[in-house]
Scaffold this motif. Structure first.
Motif, short mmCIF file in Angstrom:
data_model
loop_
_atom_site.label_atom_id
_atom_site.label_comp_id
_atom_site.label_asym_id
_atom_site.label_seq_id
_atom_site.Cartn_x
_atom_site.Cartn_y
_atom_site.Cartn_z
N ASN A 1 0.83 -1.20 0.00
CA ASN A 1 0.00 0.00 0.00
C ASN A 1 0.87 1.26 0.00
OD1 ASN A 1 -1.87 -2.01 2.02
ND2 ASN A 1 -2.88 -0.96 0.34
N PRO A 2 0.35 2.36 -0.57
CA PRO A 2 1.16 3.59 -0.58
C PRO A 2 1.40 4.14 0.84
CG PRO A 2 -0.87 3.86 -1.87
CD PRO A 2 -0.93 2.51 -1.24
N SER A 3 2.56 4.75 1.01
CA SER A 3 2.91 5.34 2.31
C SER A 3 3.82 6.55 2.06
CB SER A 3 3.66 4.33 3.17
OG SER A 3 4.98 4.19 2.68
N ALA A 4 4.19 7.21 3.15
CA ALA A 4 5.18 8.29 3.04
C ALA A 4 6.48 7.84 3.69
CB ALA A 4 4.67 9.57 3.68
N GLY A 5 6.74 6.54 3.67
CA GLY A 5 7.95 6.01 4.33
C GLY A 5 7.74 6.00 5.82
N CYS A 6 8.82 6.15 6.55
CA CYS A 6 8.71 6.15 8.02
C CYS A 6 7.98 7.41 8.46
CB CYS A 6 10.09 6.08 8.67
SG CYS A 6 10.78 4.42 8.53
N MET A 7 6.94 7.22 9.24
CA MET A 7 6.12 8.37 9.66
C MET A 7 6.79 9.14 10.80
SD MET A 7 3.50 9.98 8.87
CE MET A 7 2.54 9.00 7.75
N PHE A 8 7.53 8.39 11.65
CA PHE A 8 8.12 9.02 12.83
C PHE A 8 9.65 8.86 12.82
CE2 PHE A 8 3.92 7.38 14.02
CZ PHE A 8 3.31 8.56 14.40
#
Ligand SMILES: Cc1cc2nc3c(=O)[nH]c(=O)nc-3n(C[C@H](O)[C@H](O)[C@H](O)COP(=O)(O)OP(=O)(O)OC[C@H]3O[C@@H](n4cnc5c(N)ncnc54)[C@H](O)[C@@H]3O)c2cc1C
Length: 323
Positions: free
Chosen positions: A218-225
């Protein structure tokens, strides 16, 4: 909102009401009033100057891999840095901000230069990587950086400046660019000669490792934190009371955010169309119909739980646009 100058400059190339979801990895985001793919550094400079003259808000981004745009989009001009010139001169590598990091990693390895192989699995552009001092598999953007040519934007004026690595004040996912309105135009790296086969083998190793560790469904923005860096044992007293912290984390003085999220049993937690990836706790994925509001609510929930359980305040790595 006045946009005469920018319209005159770029005519049909200027898109209006452009959905930002189309341009970011996480596939979320409302429309930008105006959107320009700037194909050279000169175009970026001219677009910025036109915005300043018209009083039109603007923002520059690159590959959109670390960006979460708001559901309302952006009131003003979004400039995509698509300046993609690059060259190699001995051990010196020159790249414009819009060059994809992974492309540069491959081209330099193919030229028998070592130092950027880790970036072959990094989404996004060189400009975005410098701003966030992106890194993985033991490498960080700052490690091979020689200088940054930027556009300083202050008091309604622009000025070309060249920064040394010291000027850039790099830290873990940090740089001076995160605290200024400067726009990165191009970058020089200093690499080292090495056998080409060894460089190419490193690319393969990095890509295989990435495949193992990262959710790709699924699409993500990479590591969120960001991972949690601590200086003092007192910073992790509550965490140590609650969990057995692996020795390697204590030695590195860095607690991986994904590990904390997993320990808190948050993997799979879902709000609307946004979910904490069951594969990697630090990835918040878009199930297909997520809104930025879903993601923000999930971010809040994760931060609250981790703070309550372990006394650790997580900080977002993702960059918000248009909030
Ligand atoms: C699947 C996946 C895996 C990832 N893995 C990693 C990883 O292992 N390590 C890591 O560090 N990151 C990782 N990321 C995050 C991301 O890839 C990096 O942060 C990347 O370097 C961002 O580059 P970009 O061009 O996409 O930045 P964008 O998302 O386009 O922009 C990020 C920020 O930088 C600003 N910006 C971009 N270009 C410029 C410029 N030229 N001048 C001034 N400001 C600019 C934008 O305004 C924004 O605030 C990952 C992301 C995804 C989706």
């Amino acid at each position: 909102m006045q946009a005469d100058r920018i319209k005159n400059l770029f005519g049909d190339r200027l898109k209006e009401q452009e959905p930002l979801a189309k341009h970011v990895n996480i596939r979320i985001g409302g429309p930008a009033d105006f959107y320009l793919e700037a194909k050279s550094s000169d175009e970026i400079v001219r677009a910025v100057e036109a915005c300043l003259a018209d009083g039109l808000p603007f923002v520059v981004f690159g590959g959109g891999s670390n960006t979460l745009p708001s559901d309302e989009g952006f009131r003003g001009l979004v400039i995509q840095a698509a300046n993609r010139g690059w060259s190699i001169d001995g051990e010196r590598v020159y790249a414009e901000a819009g060059v994809p990091s992974a492309f540069l990693a491959r081209k330099t390895a193919e030229a028998g230069l070592t130092g950027l192989e880790w970036a072959v699995s990094l989404p996004g552009t060189v400009g975005g990587a410098v701003r966030g001092n992106a890194g993985c598999f033991g490498g960080e953007t700052k490690d091979a950086l020689a200088s940054v040519d930027a556009l300083r934007v202050a008091d309604g004026k622009v000025e070309r400046v060249v920064y040394t690595p010291v000027d850039c004040r790099f830290g873990y996912r940090e740089s001076a660019f995160k605290r200024s309105a400067d726009i990165i135009l191009d970058v020089e790296f200093e690499l080292a000669h090495a056998p080409k086969e060894a460089c190419l083998a490193k690319l393969d190793a990095v890509l295989s490792q990435r495949k193992l560790e990262q959710p790709s469904d699924n699409p993500s923005a990479g590591c969120m934190f960001k991972n949690f860096d601590f200086t003092d044992e007192a910073d992790i007293a509550k965490l140590k009371a609650a969990l057995e912290v692996p020795e390697a984390f204590l030695k590195a003085k860095r607690i991986p955010a994904g590990w904390l999220i997993e320990q808190a049993d948050l993997k799979g937690t879902t709000i609307g169309g946004a979910r904490v990836s069951p594969k990697h706790g630090n990835f918040l994925v878009n199930l297909g119909n997520a809104t930025a509001s879903d993601v923000l609510q999930l971010i809040s929930l994760v931060k609250m739980k981790i703070r309550d359980l372990y006394g650790v305040q997580l900080e977002e790595e993702v960059q918000l646009l248009g909030f």
